[in-house]
Enzyme design. Structure first.
Site, PDB file in Angstrom:
ATOM      1  N   GLU A 176       1.063  -1.365  -0.093  1.00  0.00           N
ATOM      2  CA  GLU A 176       0.099   0.000  -0.166  1.00  0.00           C
ATOM      3  C   GLU A 176       0.728   1.353   0.001  1.00  0.00           C
ATOM      4  O   GLU A 176       1.803   1.504   0.838  1.00  0.00           O
ATOM      5  CB  GLU A 176      -0.746  -0.091   1.196  1.00  0.00           C
ATOM      6  CG  GLU A 176      -1.971   0.989   0.996  1.00  0.00           C
ATOM      7  CD  GLU A 176      -2.719   0.837   2.604  1.00  0.00           C
ATOM      8  OE1 GLU A 176      -2.717  -0.374   3.263  1.00  0.00           O
ATOM      9  OE2 GLU A 176      -3.328   1.898   3.037  1.00  0.00           O
TER      10      GLU A 176
ATOM     11  N   GLY B 161      -9.142   2.723   6.821  1.00  0.00           N
ATOM     12  CA  GLY B 161      -9.432   3.244   8.218  1.00  0.00           C
ATOM     13  C   GLY B 161      -8.681   4.270   8.814  1.00  0.00           C
ATOM     14  O   GLY B 161      -7.489   4.399   8.100  1.00  0.00           O
TER      15      GLY B 161
END
Ligand code: OSB
Ligand code: MG
Length: 372
Positions: free
Chosen positions: A218, A295
């Protein structure tokens, strides 16, 4: 729905465990809450901007300024029909997605209650499949003081039932970490999040991660650098996921057009809210790429709305929506717990957010509150 009043709260809660990323450690989590009142109903939203401008240029203090001086005045006394109305009223404010997303969340909560729908049902209205009842989740683990501590923590979360682990990395703490984890857990589904800590000079390091069968890598490169991710992507075998770089549906479209990623982490806060997040969902589905919901250490208020988003049909990978007790204990809502048998969380079904807010706890952690 005429918007009659809005409460703005600055709250701060201690984290159960220090959360360390390539930006540094975090022991207390500040955030803002908004409560939007109309026709006897209240819609709640969480602004996930935090103490420092590491992940985003926004902080809880800048969001307080933007909300109280611009966004809240633009919303007060308006006649809200649907959440997308907010984008018209907020258009003249450039940037500040985290501040905008708080009111966007509250507008979805409020209008879903008006319509007698759960947040998930209202979001899923355009899709024949509807909202799923449970969504797959994983857990995001910050940088630990040692490899041994990391392995121990992974074991604890695996024992709790988490089926996907995400680990934060930074230069010098990457290959050694992935190697140790893969050795200790040959079958573990895990991924790495670099939070923009690398450059193209680090390509050999990122290539060295190929051999550990990662679910994905990521955001290795610059937060504004979609272009160089498209250069990096064919040089590595690990699926490449973008987080920070995707700030709007426009940028999602741009990233997919130039082949900058294989996967998108959709954080509603990062893209100004749930209407824009749903557009990115549709763009991802049309492009045939997997999506998941990211999140920001949300309280139960934000978690409820993340679960609603993750219930849309295109979110096929586990989200960063772990049980709230791992961050806040107690939290300002009744806790969301993991269904350990299948690493899922249950999507709330009551009208609106469908979560009970503990106002006594909110009062206890509030440092500043203003009613507009
Ligand atoms: O990059 O996904 C990120 C937390 C704060 C800021 C950025 C990120 C994160 C997380 C934690 O990875 C996700 C969560 O458990 O809420
Ligand atoms: Mg990330």
């Amino acid at each position: 729905m005429k918007i009659e009043a809005i409460d703005l709260y600055y709250i701060s809660q201690p984290l159960v465990r220090t959360f360390t990323t390539s930006f540094g450690p975090q022991t207390d989590r500040a955030c803002l809450l908004v409560a939007v009142h109309s026709e006897g109903l209240t819609g709640w939203g969480e602004c996930v901007a935090t103490n420092d401008p590491g992940y985003s240029y926004e902080t809880a203090v800048t969001a307080w300024h933007i909300l109280s001086d611009f966004l809240i005045p633009a919303l007060l006394n308006k006649d809200l029909k649907e959440p997308a109305d907010l984008y018209t009223w907020f258009k003249y404010v450039r940037g500040h997605p985290l501040a905008k997303a708080a009111l966007d969340q509250a507008a979805w909560d409020l209008t879903a209650q008006r319509d007698g729908l759960s947040f998930a049902e209202k979001l899923a209205a355009p899709y024949p499949e509807g909202a799923s009842a449970r969504v797959e989740v994983g857990v995001s683990i910050g940088i630990q003081p040692s490899l041994a501590a990391t392995l121990e923590l992974i074991q604890q979360f695996v024992d709790k039932g988490y089926g996907r682990i995400k680990l934060k990395i930074k230069p010098g703490y990457d290959v050694v970490l992935a190697q140790a984890v893969r050795e200790a857990f040959p079958d573990l589904i895990f991924m790495l999040d670099a939070n923009s800590a690398y450059t193209m000079a680090d390509v050999p390091i990122l290539q060295a991660l190929d051999e550990f069968d990662l679910l994905m890598l990521e955001q290795p490169l610059g937060y504004e650098d979609i272009y160089r991710h498209s250069i990096l992507r064919p040089k590595i075998n690990t699926p490449l996921c973008l987080d920070e770089s995707i700030t709007s549906a426009e940028h999602a479209h741009f990233a997919l057009t130039i082949g900058a990623c294989d996967i998108i982490n959709v954080k509603p806060s990062r893209v100004s809210g749930w209407s824009e997040a749903r557009k990115i969902h549709d763009i991802g589905v049309a492009a045939g790429i997997p999506l998941w919901v990211g999140g920001m250490l949300e309280t139960g208020v934000g978690r409820a709305a993340q679960l609603a988003l993750a219930s849309l049909p295109g979110f096929t990978l586990p989200g960063d929506i772990s049980a709230t007790e791992r961050y806040y204990n107690p939290d300002i809502t009744a806790p969301f717990v993991l269904n350990s048998e299948d690493s899922t969380m249950t999507v709330p079904t009551a009208p609106g957010l469908g979560v009970e807010i503990d106002m006594e706890r909110v009062t206890a952690v509030t440092q500043r509150k203003v009613t507009f």
